[in-house]
Design an enzyme around this catalytic site. Structure first.
Site, PDB file in Angstrom:
ATOM      1  N   HIS A 100      72.205  32.997   6.631  1.00 30.41           N
ATOM      2  CA  HIS A 100      71.658  34.332   7.673  1.00 30.41           C
ATOM      3  C   HIS A 100      71.619  34.415   7.976  1.00 30.41           C
ATOM      4  CE1 HIS A 100      69.645  33.268   3.517  1.00 30.41           C
ATOM      5  NE2 HIS A 100      69.345  35.003   2.873  1.00 30.41           N
ATOM      6  N   ASP A 103      69.127  33.979  10.174  1.00 30.90           N
ATOM      7  CA  ASP A 103      68.613  32.572  10.278  1.00 30.90           C
ATOM      8  C   ASP A 103      68.530  31.420  11.592  1.00 30.90           C
ATOM      9  OD1 ASP A 103      67.743  32.939   7.713  1.00 30.90           O
ATOM     10  OD2 ASP A 103      69.827  31.712   6.818  1.00 30.90           O
ATOM     11  N   GLU A 232      75.374  36.788  -5.781  1.00 34.25           N
ATOM     12  CA  GLU A 232      73.942  36.115  -6.447  1.00 34.25           C
ATOM     13  C   GLU A 232      73.607  37.202  -7.483  1.00 34.25           C
ATOM     14  OE1 GLU A 232      72.389  33.428  -3.630  1.00 34.25           O
ATOM     15  OE2 GLU A 232      70.486  32.899  -4.820  1.00 34.25           O
ATOM     16  N   GLU A 268      73.090  30.900  -8.891  1.00 35.93           N
ATOM     17  CA  GLU A 268      71.380  30.251  -8.903  1.00 35.93           C
ATOM     18  C   GLU A 268      70.373  29.622  -9.743  1.00 35.93           C
ATOM     19  OE1 GLU A 268      69.875  30.654  -4.527  1.00 35.93           O
ATOM     20  OE2 GLU A 268      67.423  30.247  -5.633  1.00 35.93           O
ATOM     21  N   HIS A 271      67.126  31.007 -10.382  1.00 35.85           N
ATOM     22  CA  HIS A 271      67.481  32.861 -10.264  1.00 35.85           C
ATOM     23  C   HIS A 271      67.888  33.416 -12.399  1.00 35.85           C
ATOM     24  CE1 HIS A 271      68.175  33.657  -6.246  1.00 35.85           C
ATOM     25  NE2 HIS A 271      67.140  33.337  -6.307  1.00 35.85           N
ATOM     26  N   ASP A 307      60.158  32.155  -8.266  1.00 40.23           N
ATOM     27  CA  ASP A 307      61.074  31.497  -7.596  1.00 40.23           C
ATOM     28  C   ASP A 307      60.500  30.919  -6.682  1.00 40.23           C
ATOM     29  OD1 ASP A 307      63.785  31.597  -7.408  1.00 40.23           O
ATOM     30  OD2 ASP A 307      64.309  32.886  -5.615  1.00 40.23           O
ATOM     31  N   ASP A 309      62.351  27.869  -6.079  1.00 35.09           N
ATOM     32  CA  ASP A 309      63.113  26.602  -5.116  1.00 35.09           C
ATOM     33  C   ASP A 309      63.005  25.524  -4.311  1.00 35.09           C
ATOM     34  OD1 ASP A 309      64.208  29.201  -4.750  1.00 35.09           O
ATOM     35  OD2 ASP A 309      63.858  29.767  -3.261  1.00 35.09           O
TER      36      ASP A 309
END
Ligand code: XUL
Ligand code: CO
Length: 441
Positions: A100, A103, A232, A268, A271, A307, A309
Site C-alpha cells: 500500500h 506502507d 479483494e 484471500e 476473508h 481476520d 491473517d
C-alpha cells in the site's frame, strides 16, 4: 549498505529429511511440477504491510517487536525498510512484493508532501529492483482506510470531498504501480460498507464506488498500465457489512456496472472463511465466472470470528487451493501474496523467516498434491461419470436447446419414475482418495 538480518542465511532447499529450521523442506524453486518450475507455479509475494510494518499491536496492547530498522526519523525508517525488504525477499527467494502507498512512506501533512515522499521511496525501490533483478511488483494499492478522514469510507464516503481525496490518492498509487512495473492493482474495500442502514444511502454509495473504479481503470490504461485489476472480497471487518462481501456478490456488482471485463478477484483465504465459505469455494466461484486473478495466502482460526491473517500451514487447504489454481490454468499476472503476519508472541525477526518458510513449504506440498489429484485421474473420472447423462439422450437435448418443457413432460410421463437414475455421490471414497494421494507423494 548495511545488512539487516545478518544472522539469517540465504534459505535453500534441503529436502524433507533436513532438520535445519532455516531451510526449505518442500519448496524447491527450480523443480518442475505440472510443467513449470515451482517458483513460476507459486509466484510467492511478500506483503509489505505485515512483514515490514506491523510489529504486534492489537486491541489490548502495543508492539511486541520492532520494525524501525535501526532508525528514528520516519523517512529514514522508510528508506531502511525498503533495503531490509529486498534483503529479506532475496534471502527467502521470494520473487514478488505487494504494497500500500502508506506502507512504503509515512503520510505527510498534505497530499503533496505525501506524494513527494512516495516519489523518493519509489526511486529507491526502483534502484533496489535493479540490484535484485529477480524481484518484481505483483501489485500495488492505496491505503484508503487508515486515516481518520476515511472513517465513513473512501469511494463510498457521504462527503464528495473525501471521495475526491481518495481518487487523488489512488491516482498516485496507480502511477507508482506503473513506475515499478506492477503486474496488478488491488482494490480492497477498506471501509467501503456500513455500520447502520439508518444513516446510509446504499444506492448512491454503490454507484459512487463503481464511478471510482471506472475512473481509475480508464486513467490507468491511459498511462500504459497493462496489468490486471483485482477486487479483494471481504464480508466484514472493519465495517459491520463490507459491500465486497464475497466473490458472488462482487460478480453481481461488476455486472451491474459493466465492470466485469475489467476486474478480476484477489481471493484471500481468511476473508473466505469470514464469509462462511471455504477458501476453495471462493476460488471455484471466481474460476467459474472467469474472474480468477490472484490470491492472498493466509489462514484464519476456526474458533475465532475475525481476520487473524495467520501464515498458511494447513496442507489440506493449500492443496485444495492449488487444485483450483491448476484447474484455472495457473497464474497469469497474479500470484500467492502472503497477506499474513506472525503471531504477536512470535516477535523476533527470525520468526518472520520461519513463518515464510512454513508458508512456502505448505504451498509447495499443496502444489504437489494438487498436481497428483489431477494426474491420478480418479477424481476427474468420477465427476465425468457423475454428469454423463448430459452428454447424450435427453441431457444433450436439454443442453442443445432442442428439448422443450413439453418434451420433458412426455419423457417423464413415459419413464414414470427416475429414482433408479440417481447414483451415489461417494464423498467418503473421494476424500479417502485425496488422503491416499497426500500420503503417497
Ligand atoms: C485486509 C486486507 C488488505 C488487502 C490489501 O483484510 O486483506 O491488507 O489485502 O489492502
Ligand atoms: Co488481503
Amino acid at each position: 549498505m548495511s545488512e539487516f538480518f545478518s544472522n539469517i542465511p540465504k534459505i535453500q532447499y534441503e529436502g524433507k529429511d533436513s532438520r535445519n529450521p532455516f531451510a526449505f523442506k518442500f519448496y524447491n524453486p527450480d523443480e518442475i511440477v505440472a510443467g513449470k518450475p515451482m517458483r513460476e507455479q507459486l509466484k510467492f509475494a511478500m506483503s509489505y504491510w505485515h512483514t515490514m510494518c506491523a510489529a504486534g499491536t492489537d486491541m489490548f496492547g502495543g508492539d511486541t517487536g520492532c520494525k524501525n530498522y535501526g532508525a528514528d526519523d520516519p523517512m529514514q525508517i522508510a528508506r531502511n525498510k525498503a533495503e531490509a525488504a529486498f534483503e529479506l525477499m532475496d534471502k527467502l527467494q521470494i520473487d514478488y512484493f505487494c504494497f500500500h502507498d502508506r506502507d512504503i512512506a509515512p503520510e505527510g501533512a498534505t497530499l503533496a508532501e505525501s506524494n513527494a515522499r512516495l516519489d523518493e521511496i519509489t526511486d529507491l525501490i526502483a534502484d533496489l529492483m535493479k540490484k535484485y533483478p529477480k524481484i518484481k511488483l505483483l501489485w500495488g494499492t492505496a491505503n484508503c482506510f487508515g486515516n481518520r478522514r476515511y472513517m465513513h469510507g473512501a469511494g463510498t464516503n457521504p462527503s464528495a470531498d473525501v471521495f475526491a481525496f481518495a481518487a487523488a490518492q489512488i491516482k498516485k498509487a496507480m502511477e507508482l504501480t506503473v513506475k515499478l512495473g506492477g503486474n496488478g492493482y488491488v482494490f480492497w474495500g477498506g471501509r467501503e460498507g456500513y455500520e447502520t442502514l439508518l444513516n446510509t444511502n446504499m444506492g448512491l454509495e454503490l454507484d459512487n464506488l463503481a464511478r471510482l473504479l471506472r475512473m481509475t481503470i480508464d486513467y490507468a490504461r491511459s498511462i500504459g498500465f497493462t496489468g490486471d485489476f483485482y477486487i479483494e472480497p471481504k464480508p466484514k471487518e472493519p465495517t459491520k457489512h463490507q459491500y465486497d462481501f464475497d466473490t458472488a456478490t462482487v460478480v453481481g456488482f461488476l455486472r451491474k456496472y459493466g465492470l466485469d471485463k475489467d476486474i478480476k478477484m484477489n481471493i484471500e483465504a481468511n476473508h473466505a472463511t469470514l464469509a462462511q465459505h471455504t477458501f476453495q469455494h471462493e476460488l471455484r466461484v471466481a474460476r467459474e465466472n472467469g474472474v480468477f486473478g490472484s490470491i492472498d495466502a493466509n489462514q484464519g482460526d476456526v474458533l475465532l470470528g475475525w481476520d487473524t491473517d495467520q501464515f498458511p500451514t494447513n496442507v489440506y487447504e493449500t492443496a485444495m487451493c492449488m487444485y483450483e489454481v491448476l484447474k484455472a490454468g495457473g497464474f497469469t499476472n497474479g500470484g500467492l501474496n502472503f497477506d499474513a503476519k506472525t503471531r504477536r508472541g512470535s516477535f523476533t525477526p527470525e520468526d518472520i523467516f520461519l513463518a515464510y518458510i512454513a508458508g512456502m513449504d505448505a504451498f509447495a506440498l499443496g502444489l504437489k498434491i494438487a498436481d497428483k489429484m489431477i494426474t491420478d485421474g480418479r477424481l476427474d473420472a468420477f465427476v465425468d461419470e457423475r454428469y454423463a447423462s448430459w452428454t447424450s439422450g435427453i441431457g444433450a437435448d436439454i443442453i442443445s436447446g432442442k428439448a422443450t418443457i413439453e418434451d420433458l413432460e412426455k419423457y417423464a410421463l413415459e419413464k414414470g419414475d427416475v429414482t433408479e437414475s440417481v447414483t451415489s455421490g461417494r464423498q467418503e471414497r473421494l476424500e479417502s482418495i485425496v488422503n491416499e494421494i497426500m500420503f503417497n507423494l
